[in-house]
Design a protein around this motif. Structure first.
Motif, PDB file in Angstrom:
ATOM      1  N   ASN A  80       4.189 -12.351  -6.008  1.00  0.00           N
ATOM      2  CA  ASN A  80       2.828 -12.140  -5.535  1.00  0.00           C
ATOM      3  C   ASN A  80       1.934 -11.808  -6.715  1.00  0.00           C
ATOM      4  O   ASN A  80       2.404 -11.484  -7.804  1.00  0.00           O
ATOM      5  N   ALA A  81       0.637 -11.902  -6.511  1.00  0.00           N
ATOM      6  CA  ALA A  81      -0.319 -11.754  -7.606  1.00  0.00           C
ATOM      7  C   ALA A  81      -0.732 -10.315  -7.870  1.00  0.00           C
ATOM      8  O   ALA A  81      -1.750 -10.066  -8.514  1.00  0.00           O
ATOM      9  N   ARG A  82       0.024  -9.376  -7.376  1.00  0.00           N
ATOM     10  CA  ARG A  82      -0.194  -7.969  -7.717  1.00  0.00           C
ATOM     11  C   ARG A  82       1.154  -7.343  -8.045  1.00  0.00           C
ATOM     12  O   ARG A  82       1.556  -6.326  -7.489  1.00  0.00           O
ATOM     13  N   ASN A  83       1.844  -7.944  -8.990  1.00  0.00           N
ATOM     14  CA  ASN A  83       3.192  -7.523  -9.363  1.00  0.00           C
ATOM     15  C   ASN A  83       3.118  -6.410 -10.403  1.00  0.00           C
ATOM     16  O   ASN A  83       3.343  -6.624 -11.591  1.00  0.00           O
ATOM     17  N   PHE A  84       2.791  -5.198  -9.935  1.00  0.00           N
ATOM     18  CA  PHE A  84       2.673  -4.050 -10.822  1.00  0.00           C
ATOM     19  C   PHE A  84       3.679  -2.975 -10.424  1.00  0.00           C
ATOM     20  O   PHE A  84       4.018  -2.836  -9.240  1.00  0.00           O
ATOM     21  N   PRO A  85       4.149  -2.186 -11.386  1.00  0.00           N
ATOM     22  CA  PRO A  85       5.094  -1.113 -11.074  1.00  0.00           C
ATOM     23  C   PRO A  85       4.506  -0.139 -10.050  1.00  0.00           C
ATOM     24  O   PRO A  85       3.347   0.246 -10.135  1.00  0.00           O
ATOM     25  N   GLY A  86       5.317   0.250  -9.082  1.00  0.00           N
ATOM     26  CA  GLY A  86       4.878   1.215  -8.086  1.00  0.00           C
ATOM     27  C   GLY A  86       4.156   0.618  -6.901  1.00  0.00           C
ATOM     28  O   GLY A  86       3.855   1.333  -5.930  1.00  0.00           O
ATOM     29  N   LEU A  87       3.863  -0.670  -6.943  1.00  0.00           N
ATOM     30  CA  LEU A  87       3.177  -1.324  -5.833  1.00  0.00           C
ATOM     31  C   LEU A  87       4.161  -2.113  -4.980  1.00  0.00           C
ATOM     32  O   LEU A  87       5.274  -2.410  -5.393  1.00  0.00           O
ATOM     33  N   ASN A  88       3.707  -2.432  -3.770  1.00  0.00           N
ATOM     34  CA  ASN A  88       4.387  -3.353  -2.869  1.00  0.00           C
ATOM     35  C   ASN A  88       5.580  -2.719  -2.155  1.00  0.00           C
ATOM     36  O   ASN A  88       5.887  -1.545  -2.344  1.00  0.00           O
TER      37      ASN A  88
END
Length: 334
Positions: free
Chosen positions: A33-41
């Motif tokens: 997905n286009a918000r592949n950041f640590p701590g998200l999802n």
């Protein structure tokens, strides 16, 4: 018009549902997905909890699969499709043609939405996706004028969703390679614009510097607000002598469509999307509450709708940059 709000995690999902979202959109962790950041999802363990909470609160849940997988990353994407189909999600938001084909063929009962990353800006493109893959909705890129959006809606049976508030991207979503140019990774392939591992903040005698894979993106004076560093919103040495420091591509600003909600309703827009899966639960709560109140007022009396000052003040306080705009939607010459 449906209000679709971001959920970067369970606290944000709860905030959206509790403050009136009709639907939330979320993702599984990883580069799908286009918000592949640590701590998200979300992981597969708490997806069921998220779906249960949203459905109990009367909200739908949409899963995003909005990137273009490289050959070695195709299998994880298929797992996302299976998760969406088997865990009771209400729709899957997809960009890639191959993934759309797979989802339509293997899970025909799973509603499909075309992601903004699909970069479809014409009714002909949307009709193609509908005929081949059965998509029910499409999120339009933030590059069309209001008149252009109306023309698209007039010639397609695909429901149209537009961004209503949040960070404004100057690029045509799905076609940006700036982050990839500097880091080798982009939201289109690895799931992140300016991936966190490439970002460095340094305190220097000249000010706080933001670098992306060693490339100087911006420099901030003491006390100056510093946003997340992305190439298109950086400040650079410009001019013939290279002595002017200013925004070269886009100044940070927020999209805010409160002023034109009646127009969006009139032309047939089906859903208003709030950007910000990377933002805090507090942001989600505040924006959802304002947009819920505004949409309710617009639906009740569109001809006499006017944004309230307190709504605008709340959105201004949580927006990106120092200004708000209608972006491409206000172009009078299109």
């Amino acid at each position: 018009m449906e209000l679709v709000c971001p959920a970067g995690g369970l606290p944000a999902l709860r905030a959206a549902v509790d403050h009136g979202a009709d639907a939330v959109y979320l993702s599984l962790r990883g580069a799908t997905n286009a918000r592949n950041f640590p701590g998200l999802n979300f992981d597969r363990k708490n997806i069921a909890q998220a779906v249960s909470y949203a459905h109990t609160g009367g909200a739908k849940v949409y899963m995003t699969l909005n990137m273009y997988p490289q050959p070695d990353r195709f299998e994880p994407c298929l797992e996302v499709i299976e998760t969406a189909a088997t865990q009771g999600l209400d729709a899957l938001i997809v960009a890639d043609l191959g993934l759309l084909r797979y989802a339509a063929a293997h899970f025909p009962g799973l509603p499909l939405h075309l992601s903004v990353q699909g970069s479809a800006t014409t009714y002909a493109a949307l009709n193609f996706y509908r005929e081949r893959f059965g998509i029910r909705r499409a999120v339009l890129p933030r590059v069309l004028s209001l008149a252009q959006v109306a023309k698209v809606i007039d010639k397609t049976e695909v429901d149209i969703e537009v961004f209503g508030f949040g960070s404004l991207c100057v690029m045509v979503e799905g076609r940006c390679l700036l982050s990839s140019y500097a880091t080798g990774e982009s939201p289109n392939t690895q799931g992140a614009c300016s991936p966190a591992h490439a970002v460095r903040w340094e305190e220097t005698p000249k000010g706080r510097e933001a670098r992306l894979n060693g490339v100087l993106i911006d420099r901030f004076d003491p006390g100056e607000h510093a946003g997340y560093p992305v190439i298109c919103k950086g400040r650079y040495l410009l001019g013939e002598e290279g002595q002017q420091i200013r925004y070269a591509i886009e100044e940070p600003t927020s999209l805010n469509t409160l002023d034109i909600l009646p127009e969006l309703l009139r032309i047939g827009v089906k859903a208003i999307k709030v950007e910000g899966r990377q933002r805090s639960p507090a942001y989600v709560a505040q924006v959802t509450q304002v947009m819920r109140a505004a949409l309710d007022a617009c639906h009740a009396n569109p001809e006499h709708f006017k944004p309230r000052p307190e709504w605008m003040a709340t959105l201004a306080a949580v927006g990106e940059g120092r200004s708000q705009t209608l972006g491409a939607l206000h172009r009078s010459w299109q």
